[in-house]
Design a protein around this motif. Sequence first.
Motif, mmCIF file in Angstrom:
data_model
loop_
_atom_site.group_PDB
_atom_site.id
_atom_site.type_symbol
_atom_site.label_atom_id
_atom_site.label_comp_id
_atom_site.label_asym_id
_atom_site.label_seq_id
_atom_site.Cartn_x
_atom_site.Cartn_y
_atom_site.Cartn_z
ATOM 1 N N ASP A 388 -14.748 -57.921 59.814
ATOM 2 C CA ASP A 388 -14.577 -58.434 58.459
ATOM 3 C C ASP A 388 -15.328 -59.753 58.255
ATOM 4 O OD1 ASP A 388 -13.613 -57.976 55.877
ATOM 5 O OD2 ASP A 388 -11.924 -59.340 56.155
ATOM 6 N N LYS A 389 -16.407 -59.921 59.020
ATOM 7 C CA LYS A 389 -17.223 -61.128 58.896
ATOM 8 C C LYS A 389 -18.641 -60.740 58.484
ATOM 9 C CE LYS A 389 -14.634 -63.717 62.389
ATOM 10 N NZ LYS A 389 -14.690 -64.373 63.728
ATOM 11 N N GLY A 390 -19.245 -61.583 57.653
ATOM 12 C CA GLY A 390 -20.597 -61.317 57.190
ATOM 13 C C GLY A 390 -20.670 -61.339 55.675
ATOM 14 N N ASP A 391 -21.874 -61.280 55.158
ATOM 15 C CA ASP A 391 -22.081 -61.305 53.710
ATOM 16 C C ASP A 391 -21.858 -59.914 53.137
ATOM 17 O OD1 ASP A 391 -22.758 -64.001 53.763
ATOM 18 O OD2 ASP A 391 -24.879 -63.570 54.141
ATOM 19 N N LYS A 392 -20.810 -59.796 52.349
ATOM 20 C CA LYS A 392 -20.492 -58.498 51.759
ATOM 21 C C LYS A 392 -21.358 -58.250 50.518
ATOM 22 C CE LYS A 392 -15.686 -58.443 53.319
ATOM 23 N NZ LYS A 392 -14.261 -58.306 52.915
ATOM 24 N N PRO A 393 -21.899 -57.046 50.368
ATOM 25 C CA PRO A 393 -22.655 -56.727 49.154
ATOM 26 C C PRO A 393 -21.786 -56.914 47.914
ATOM 27 C CG PRO A 393 -22.956 -55.024 50.827
ATOM 28 C CD PRO A 393 -21.856 -55.918 51.310
ATOM 29 N N THR A 394 -22.374 -57.460 46.881
ATOM 30 C CA THR A 394 -21.651 -57.649 45.616
ATOM 31 C C THR A 394 -21.937 -56.529 44.632
ATOM 32 O OG1 THR A 394 -23.454 -59.015 44.751
ATOM 33 C CG2 THR A 394 -21.642 -60.158 45.884
ATOM 34 N N SER A 395 -22.894 -55.655 44.969
ATOM 35 C CA SER A 395 -23.243 -54.588 44.035
ATOM 36 C C SER A 395 -24.007 -53.488 44.754
ATOM 37 C CB SER A 395 -24.097 -55.140 42.887
ATOM 38 O OG SER A 395 -25.333 -55.645 43.380
ATOM 39 N N ALA A 396 -24.113 -52.359 44.074
ATOM 40 C CA ALA A 396 -24.972 -51.253 44.512
ATOM 41 C C ALA A 396 -25.812 -50.830 43.312
ATOM 42 C CB ALA A 396 -24.127 -50.077 44.997
ATOM 43 N N LEU A 397 -27.024 -50.382 43.577
ATOM 44 C CA LEU A 397 -27.919 -49.968 42.510
ATOM 45 C C LEU A 397 -27.735 -48.484 42.188
ATOM 46 C CD1 LEU A 397 -31.117 -51.877 43.644
ATOM 47 C CD2 LEU A 397 -29.778 -52.340 41.581
ATOM 48 N N TYR A 398 -28.026 -48.139 40.930
ATOM 49 C CA TYR A 398 -27.984 -46.746 40.476
ATOM 50 C C TYR A 398 -29.381 -46.328 40.032
ATOM 51 C CZ TYR A 398 -27.783 -42.982 37.084
ATOM 52 O OH TYR A 398 -28.056 -41.840 36.380
ATOM 53 N N TYR A 399 -29.747 -45.073 40.364
ATOM 54 C CA TYR A 399 -31.081 -44.571 40.036
ATOM 55 C C TYR A 399 -31.017 -43.186 39.399
ATOM 56 C CZ TYR A 399 -32.673 -48.162 43.299
ATOM 57 O OH TYR A 399 -32.900 -49.351 43.930
ATOM 58 N N PHE A 400 -31.907 -42.973 38.448
ATOM 59 C CA PHE A 400 -32.283 -41.629 38.008
ATOM 60 C C PHE A 400 -33.786 -41.669 37.807
ATOM 61 C CE2 PHE A 400 -33.561 -38.848 34.480
ATOM 62 C CZ PHE A 400 -33.247 -37.624 35.041
ATOM 63 N N ILE A 401 -34.500 -40.734 38.454
ATOM 64 C CA ILE A 401 -35.962 -40.755 38.445
ATOM 65 C C ILE A 401 -36.484 -39.356 38.138
ATOM 66 C CG2 ILE A 401 -38.030 -41.282 39.805
ATOM 67 C CD1 ILE A 401 -36.280 -43.058 41.599
ATOM 68 N N LEU A 402 -37.493 -39.271 37.287
ATOM 69 C CA LEU A 402 -38.111 -37.997 36.974
ATOM 70 C C LEU A 402 -39.067 -37.586 38.092
ATOM 71 C CD1 LEU A 402 -38.889 -38.598 33.191
ATOM 72 C CD2 LEU A 402 -37.023 -37.227 34.152
#
Length: 481
Positions: A388-402
């Motif tokens: 439980d140590k370390g920099d936790k991600p604050t977000s995740a990216l979303y993608y839709f690609i043609l």
Amino acid sequence: MSCNSSSQKIKNEKPNILFIFPDQFRNAAVGINNQDPVYTPNLDQLGKEGMVISNAISNYPLCSPYRGMLMTGKLPYNNSVLSNSNSNRHKYNNSWQKEDVSISDVLVKNGYDAGYVGKLHLTSPPPIQGKDTVLWDAYQPKELRHGFNFWYAYGTFDQHNTPHYWINNAKEEDITYVNEWSPKHEADVIIDYIKNPLAKTRSANKPFALFWSVNPPHPPYQYVPEKYLKYYKDKSLDELLVRDNVDLDTDAEDLLFHSGATRKRTHLAQEHVRNHFAMVTGVDEQIGRVLKTLKEEGLEENTIVVITSDHGEMMGSHGLMSKNVWFEEAINVPFIIKWPKKIRGNQKNDLIVSATDIMPTLLNLVEATDGIPTNLDGKDLSSIILTDKGDKPTSALYYFILEGQPESGHRGIRTHKHTYVITIDNKNVERKFLYDNENDSYQKTNLIGKDDATEKRLHSELLKNLEEKKDPWLEKYQNLK
């Protein structure tokens, strides 16, 4: 003598890996989460014995792009898998690339025996001249298997009751057909792999890393053994489709611009929610058989077991079916990790995990670090999971690609509290969506124009993330402004 001692040392020190990812399995459909009314006793027990991570995100909730990110730790525009692999995308080279160092390559380099069972869906086969049929299934030659030694797999198909496989050294024409529900058959194969009689399926002197991609609960939903329907056949639709955003009457007209969303098929939710949930229960039973074998063979203590999925299923929520959209039903997938030797059981963790994070995290968990590429898009979250140590991600990216257009489509960001998405359609029309997932967990209210401060903050965070990732979409978006 020294060689044998060295091999034994690797075996004793390194944990095994069993990575299981059923197809089209949303996080809500794990019983322990108390959302969908599903029966999943084995996954529930695994959750009690391990760590349940609630914010695992399928960044691009579609089969092939997720699998590309899982294998390479890279985003779609960096690994060529921009869309689902099929013969229409062969001209774009929409396939797992030979030169991309993958998780299996690194595991093998670090002394693992790697195996793959089930659906791959990472190769776009060439079209057949004179035929206009779209081909989805594809043979994966040995030189393109990235070090997987045990191979019991296929490209993609939807005949769950009559699966076929290319086994180990089989040539393209040497297909094995099976008349059995695919999760049951594959569980039998994996049980044999774990028991490893006479060291036939894997090296007895190496730790193993087995990836199992179960096709169900992916459609067609009617291909499910009758015995699993008993839990659902007498329940009404209201008892099954319990999510407050289910709408079986709408055409989801506000999403007509989004070619990735499957609309006007919500009658399938009425017809097949029982079958879908029955598939979930059936897959749970087969996973339970495999986990029981691990225990019986004395391998449970030092085997890392991960249960997740490539994406979820809308099943009538927001008037949609299938996946490939930014709503929670599609992007929020299960993530249960158990490692009795080093991870304390009965833990719940709200860690945000992206698909690209899995490769560096698993490799660092097992200290298989020799040869990890330096150009991965994912983060190593192993210290967070272990201590439980370390920099936790604050977000995740979303993608839709043609297909074939890395700069196209939609981009979004999913934080612990919010989902924010910018879409650009084929006429370059921009739309925005903002949801407060804490106070509006079913994402029924678009807050664009109603919460300017949050919109501005998330907009800035999204563009910053895209700039860091060198996303080609960003330049197109900025040129439209």
